[in-house]
Scaffold this motif. Structure first.
Motif, PDB file in Angstrom:
ATOM      1  N   ARG A   1      61.273  59.605 -35.658  1.00  0.00           N
ATOM      2  CA  ARG A   1      61.549  61.079 -35.504  1.00  0.00           C
ATOM      3  C   ARG A   1      61.370  61.579 -34.501  1.00  0.00           C
ATOM      4  O   ARG A   1      62.160  62.328 -33.589  1.00  0.00           O
ATOM      5  N   ILE A   2      59.918  61.334 -33.876  1.00  0.00           N
ATOM      6  CA  ILE A   2      59.511  61.860 -32.611  1.00  0.00           C
ATOM      7  C   ILE A   2      60.555  61.309 -31.311  1.00  0.00           C
ATOM      8  O   ILE A   2      61.045  61.909 -30.616  1.00  0.00           O
TER       9      ILE A   2
ATOM     10  N   THR B   1      65.447  57.172 -47.247  1.00  0.00           N
ATOM     11  CA  THR B   1      64.226  57.741 -46.868  1.00  0.00           C
ATOM     12  C   THR B   1      63.329  56.775 -46.504  1.00  0.00           C
ATOM     13  O   THR B   1      63.050  55.697 -46.652  1.00  0.00           O
TER      14      THR B   1
ATOM     15  N   ASP C   1      63.841  63.077 -31.745  1.00  0.00           N
ATOM     16  CA  ASP C   1      63.817  64.515 -31.357  1.00  0.00           C
ATOM     17  C   ASP C   1      63.324  64.920 -30.348  1.00  0.00           C
ATOM     18  O   ASP C   1      63.786  65.887 -29.602  1.00  0.00           O
ATOM     19  N   GLU C   2      62.226  64.470 -29.879  1.00  0.00           N
ATOM     20  CA  GLU C   2      61.556  64.831 -28.546  1.00  0.00           C
ATOM     21  C   GLU C   2      61.722  64.163 -27.253  1.00  0.00           C
ATOM     22  O   GLU C   2      61.421  64.812 -26.301  1.00  0.00           O
TER      23      GLU C   2
ATOM     24  N   TRP D   1      57.602  58.009 -44.993  1.00  0.00           N
ATOM     25  CA  TRP D   1      57.328  59.526 -44.695  1.00  0.00           C
ATOM     26  C   TRP D   1      58.323  60.453 -45.266  1.00  0.00           C
ATOM     27  O   TRP D   1      58.182  61.663 -45.194  1.00  0.00           O
TER      28      TRP D   1
ATOM     29  N   ASP E   1      61.514  60.537 -44.529  1.00  0.00           N
ATOM     30  CA  ASP E   1      62.376  61.090 -43.386  1.00  0.00           C
ATOM     31  C   ASP E   1      63.587  60.433 -43.657  1.00  0.00           C
ATOM     32  O   ASP E   1      63.438  59.227 -44.112  1.00  0.00           O
TER      33      ASP E   1
ATOM     34  N   SER F   1      51.099  65.010 -34.447  1.00  0.00           N
ATOM     35  CA  SER F   1      52.215  65.260 -35.237  1.00  0.00           C
ATOM     36  C   SER F   1      52.356  64.446 -36.454  1.00  0.00           C
ATOM     37  O   SER F   1      51.569  63.364 -36.754  1.00  0.00           O
ATOM     38  N   ASP F   2      52.829  65.067 -37.408  1.00  0.00           N
ATOM     39  CA  ASP F   2      52.903  65.016 -38.623  1.00  0.00           C
ATOM     40  C   ASP F   2      54.413  63.910 -39.071  1.00  0.00           C
ATOM     41  O   ASP F   2      54.558  63.444 -40.081  1.00  0.00           O
ATOM     42  N   LYS F   3      55.281  63.839 -37.911  1.00  0.00           N
ATOM     43  CA  LYS F   3      56.385  63.124 -37.858  1.00  0.00           C
ATOM     44  C   LYS F   3      56.253  61.738 -37.822  1.00  0.00           C
ATOM     45  O   LYS F   3      55.031  61.264 -37.430  1.00  0.00           O
ATOM     46  N   SER F   4      57.254  60.901 -38.072  1.00  0.00           N
ATOM     47  CA  SER F   4      57.192  59.636 -37.959  1.00  0.00           C
ATOM     48  C   SER F   4      57.530  59.361 -36.472  1.00  0.00           C
ATOM     49  O   SER F   4      58.143  60.126 -35.761  1.00  0.00           O
TER      50      SER F   4
END
Ligand SMILES: Cc1cc2nc3c(=O)[nH]c(=O)nc-3n(C[C@H](O)[C@H](O)[C@H](O)COP(=O)(O)OP(=O)(O)OC[C@H]3O[C@@H](n4cnc5c(N)ncnc54)[C@H](O)[C@@H]3O)c2cc1C
Length: 554
Positions: free
Chosen positions: A59-60, A6, A63-64, A9, A11, A53-56
């Motif tokens: 991850r953004i 992980t 995903d995005e 964060w 993730d 955003s709370d994501k790393s």
């Protein structure tokens, strides 16, 4: 499919995800990492998501962007590997997505998250100064008048701006004759000037032929640069962020000169292919309103007419005699009498938990000796000019009125940590003649070319005042004001007095340092790297050091 450790964060990225991310980050696990192989707009949009955003970030990105079809990621990044045009088209197709992300997740400052390098070639010195007037977010570098000789002809013509309005006016022929004569004089005087310098300062055995040639040539270019008019074409490279570019374009569009409008259009075209979402507002309705506001500021003051304060304008009036004796170059107009106490308060402030007003009152009650002890402790032993005292030295401000040749202005205008504003380029303050040209017996053709240019300026200015500025040679003086804090005084005076500097701005650096020392000796005491010596060949030491680096022996 194995699972990785992980991240900070919590993730986790599986092997497939790691493979997708790997080309775009410098490290797949470390909490501190860089982005790579991504277009500016993607990087900007990615960072703009941080605030919401709370994501790393990884991850953004995954995903995005990588896995979100509407981002056009595959086309933008895949196409970029093989075809830059494909990347541009794909970026344009996905622009709505980036607009939404950038505008939805941040304020104006998101446009600072992407940048671009621009080359602006064949622009006049008027335009170069307009670009370099930027302070935050733009880093320029310009072709030097010291290392490059400016007498090259292209298609049989010297390289200066044939300004649109002048060339369409009855002044076209006179303008070209005056500009050609300046370049002609520059070309003709170059070799005799080098020969004179070689005779005056012969090479010694410790100096290589290369270093000596470079130093004498640079010195000759320095002595003759006064002949180059503001119309002289040059190159400026810029690196900047989107927000700074947008403001720069807005300012250029609001300027009175056609060249600057054309330059803004050309820059906009280039930036639209690189960072379109960051600069599009320069020409939007909002941008046009901003341009109008900036233009209005200038025009409203001009429209006030002659209320007595414009008597100095002088356009279209006979050229007054150049002032004699030589006018004062550096005038300290104002400073804070209680600067020492204010600086001491600023030094102590982070070490207390008192309000600033109380720390100031306390500092004001200290004796001079106590204040000096605190200031000396703060400045400490500076081993080089790079050891600059901290932000407490940004407390005192100094306002200077400067009057020097345009060459020196051109150089000093490059300082950004200050407020500066100039008057129009013109000829009414006379011109400077380097003493070396007098000594070499070369000042007559120099003066003749300058005086012809001044006459052309006066005639053109009567009809086209903004455009006439292109005809002004760098030897003529300009007046400008600077307001700077003590920390920048240290930086400017120490940097600009270095031996390899041009004598014109070295003199100004010396005078600024002396003026501050006279009013605030305690605060100026630490300014230890102002070099007050005179040097016959400014560049010689720098060239010798270069020799040492190149491992060359004389
Ligand atoms: C001998 C000499 C030769 C030169 N030759 C050339 C040349 O050929 N071509 C050319 O274009 N210019 C040339 N310059 C100008 C030079 O590139 C700088 O623009 C100029 O000296 C202003 O200095 P500065 O950026 O350090 O200072 P300032 O703008 O006064 O800033 C003060 C300090 O603030 C910090 N700072 C300010 N802005 C930024 C920023 N955006 N990013 C990071 N830190 C920042 C830095 O610490 C900087 O030293 C020359 C200068 C000298 C002294």
């Amino acid at each position: 499919m194995s699972t990785a450790a992980t991240d900070v964060w919590g993730d986790q990225f599986n092997e497939d995800e790691r493979a997708l991310l790997a080309p775009f980050v410098t490290d797949l696990d470390a909490p501190i990492f860089g982005l790579r192989n991504l277009p500016e707009v993607v990087k900007g949009a990615l960072f703009s998501r941080y605030s919401r955003s709370d994501k790393s970030l990884r991850r953004i990105l995954l995903d995005e962007f990588i896995q979100a079809p509407e981002s056009g990621f595959d086309a933008i990044v895949g196409g970029a590997a093989t075809n830059g045009v494909a990347q541009i088209v794909a970026t344009q197709q996905a622009e709505a997505f980036y607009e939404r992300v950038l505008i939805g997740y941040g304020d104006d400052s998101v446009a600072e998250l992407g940048g671009a390098h621009l080359a602006c070639e064949g622009i006049s010195n008027v335009a170069a100064k307009a670009l370099e007037d930027s302070r935050i977010g733009i880093s320029p570098l310009e072709k030097s008048t010291r290392y490059v000789v400016f007498n090259r002809k292209v298609d049989g013509r010297y390289r200066y701006l044939r300004e649109t309005a002048i060339m369409a006016s009855r002044h076209a022929a006179a303008y070209e004759v005056a500009m050609d004569q300046l370049f002609e004089a520059y070309s003709t005087l170059l070799e005799p000037t080098i020969a004179f310098l070689r005779e005056q300062t012969p090479r010694d055995v410790a100096t290589s032929e290369r270093a000596y040639n470079s130093a004498t040539r640079a010195k000759a270019c320095d002595l003759l640069r006064g002949l180059l008019p503001m119309a002289t074409l040059t190159n400026v490279g810029l690196f900047g962020n989107g927000r700074a570019f947008e403001y720069l374009l807005t300012r250029l569009y609001a300027a009175p000169q056609t060249e600057l409008h054309e330059l803004a259009d050309a820059m906009q075209t280039a930036l639209d292919t690189l960072i379109p979402s960051f600069v599009k507002r320069a020409k939007s309705e909002r941008g046009r309103a901003h341009q109008e506001y900036l233009r209005g500021m200038r025009e409203r003051i001009a429209a006030l007419g002659d209320g007595g304060w414009r008597l100095g304008a002088g356009y279209g009036q006979p050229n007054p005699q150049p002032p004699s004796p030589i006018p004062q170059e550096v005038t300290l107009v104002d400073y804070e009498p209680d600067a020492e106490a204010r600086t001491v308060a600023a030094i102590l402030y982070p070490h207390t938990d008192l309000p600033l007003a109380e720390v100031r009152a306390l500092a004001a009650r200290l004796t001079d000796a106590e204040q000096l002890t605190i200031i000396r402790a703060y400045v400490g032993e500076r081993a080089s000019r790079f050891h600059r005292p901290g932000r407490a030295f940004e407390e005192p401000f100094y306002t200077f009125d400067l009057l020097a040749d345009l060459g020196a202005y051109r150089d000093l205008q490059r300082h950004r940590m200050l407020t500066q504003d100039r008057q129009r380029y013109g000829v009414r303050h006379g011109y400077v003649t380097p003493p070396e040209l007098d000594a070499a017996g070369l000042s007559a053709p120099y003066a003749a070319a300058l005086e012809r240019a001044a006459a052309a300026f006066e005639t053109i200015a009567a009809d086209l005042p903004a455009q006439a500025q292109y005809a002004v040679p760098l030897a003529f003086r300009v007046r400008w004001r600077i307001k700077l804090n003590l920390r920048e005084v240290y930086h400017l005076a120490e940097l600009r007095s270095a031996p390899q500097g041009h004598p014109a701005y070295r003199r100004i650096a010396h005078a600024i340092a002396a003026a501050v020392s006279a009013v605030h000796p305690t605060l100026a005491e630490g300014m230890r790297f102002v070099d007050m010596s005179d040097y016959a060949l400014d560049r010689l030491d720098a060239e010798r050091r270069l020799d040492a680096k190149l491992g060359r022996l004389p």
